[in-house]
Design an enzyme around this catalytic site. Structure first.
Site, short mmCIF file in Angstrom:
data_model
loop_
_atom_site.label_atom_id
_atom_site.label_comp_id
_atom_site.label_asym_id
_atom_site.label_seq_id
_atom_site.Cartn_x
_atom_site.Cartn_y
_atom_site.Cartn_z
N GLU A 182 77.93 -0.55 66.05
CA GLU A 182 78.29 0.85 66.23
C GLU A 182 78.50 1.20 67.69
O GLU A 182 79.40 1.96 68.03
CB GLU A 182 77.24 1.76 65.60
CG GLU A 182 77.17 1.69 64.07
CD GLU A 182 78.50 2.02 63.40
OE1 GLU A 182 79.36 2.67 64.03
OE2 GLU A 182 78.69 1.62 62.25
N TYR A 187 77.15 10.68 65.79
CA TYR A 187 77.86 9.72 64.95
C TYR A 187 77.06 8.44 64.78
O TYR A 187 76.81 7.97 63.66
CB TYR A 187 79.26 9.39 65.48
CG TYR A 187 79.76 8.13 64.81
CD1 TYR A 187 80.21 8.17 63.50
CD2 TYR A 187 79.65 6.88 65.43
CE1 TYR A 187 80.57 7.00 62.83
CE2 TYR A 187 80.00 5.72 64.78
CZ TYR A 187 80.47 5.79 63.48
OH TYR A 187 80.79 4.64 62.81
N ASP A 199 83.10 10.80 61.92
CA ASP A 199 83.84 10.15 62.99
C ASP A 199 85.29 10.63 62.96
O ASP A 199 85.66 11.48 62.16
CB ASP A 199 83.77 8.62 62.86
CG ASP A 199 84.74 8.12 61.82
OD1 ASP A 199 84.97 8.85 60.83
OD2 ASP A 199 85.27 7.02 61.97
#
Length: 257
Positions: free
Chosen positions: A4, A87, A105
């Site tokens: 991520e 996020y 996102d």
DNA sequence: CAGGCGTGGCA
DNA sequence: TTGCCAAGCCT
């Protein structure tokens, strides 16, 4: 969590190989925390936005010190880590633990802007109203919410893409307002591209590339010599130092230990 | 909160 | 070739 971080503003295809190398080398937070930041910056390679490497390393240190080396599974604890925003925190908890969170996102935002608003693109930054709407759409059961998060993101990434959406293959084409309106062009504020040539950002990238490639710290003059604008190079170097991407000792500059 | 922050692929 | 654009975060 590593993926991520790497995927923040970076295409999946470019992340794959660096990610494999990274998790093989540092399979858990404590391993990364034990490594010097310089190695994290080098391993980041040319993924871009190298401050992410510094923040990921700092997050590994924090996880090791504050959470016994285990990535926390509570939203607030994740948000307190450097480099983890709304996020990334939601993505980790949704994808890794199937918790119920709004994962908003750019892909999901585009899907909602098109299907619900009939607009080609979302606004530049997410608003509170947008988050509230996304929350209202989220299924109640955590497992279904996690499925929703993953599938709405994938829909945006693979079908409802920014430039050439594949509407005939879209599972929600019949309820899409943007398609019903005939795919109207973007009528909001002009979408700002990021300047590059001649910018401080380009200079930072060049300086950092030099630092990545040398084991021994460079004399400040040597480092700056390759850049045509001395004032700009000085400014860029100051930024790298401030961001923890470089370190200066006795007039010599290198990656931070 | 608007703006800064990398890099490379593709139309 | 030039101009987007790619799973954001921080100040």
């Amino acid at each position: 969590m590593v993926s991520e971080f790497m995927l923040q503003q970076t295409p999946v295809a470019r992340v794959l190989e660096p990610w494999r190398q990274w998790v093989a080398r540092w399979p858990e937070p404590a391993a990364l925390a034990d490594a010097p930041v310089s190695e994290a910056i080098r391993a980041w390679g040319r993924l871009g936005y190298p401050r992410r490497a510094v923040r990921l390393h700092a997050a590994a240190v924090a996880i090791t010190e504050r959470h016994g080396g285990v990535v926390p599974t509570e939203l607030a604890a994740l948000l307190a880590l450097p480099g983890v925003g709304s996020y990334t925190a939601a993505a980790v908890l949704s994808f890794a633990h199937r918790q119920r969170h709004v994962v908003l996102d750019t892909n999901v935002r585009r899907v909602l802007a098109r299907t619900l608003d009939g607009r080609a693109h979302p606004d530049p930054a997410p608003t509170a109203a947008e988050r509230a709407r996304a929350a209202a759409l989220l299924p109640q059961q955590p497992a279904e919410a996690a499925e929703w998060a993953a599938s709405s993101m994938e829909l945006g990434a693979l079908v409802c893409t920014a430039r050439n959406p594949d509407c005939p293959r879209c599972p929600v084409q019949d309820l899409c307002r943007w398609r019903a309106l005939g795919h109207p062009a973007w009528d909001g504020p002009p979408r700002r591209g990021q300047a590059w040539h001649g910018t401080d950002r380009q200079c930072r990238g060049a300086l950092l590339a030099s630092l990545r490639d040398t084991e021994e710290p460079l004399a400040r003059e040597t480092l700056v010599a390759g850049w045509p604008d001395p004032a700009q190079a000085a400014r860029a170097l100051a930024g790298l130092l401030a961001d923890g991407l470089a370190e200066e000792t006795e007039g010599r500059v290198g990656l931070p230990g």
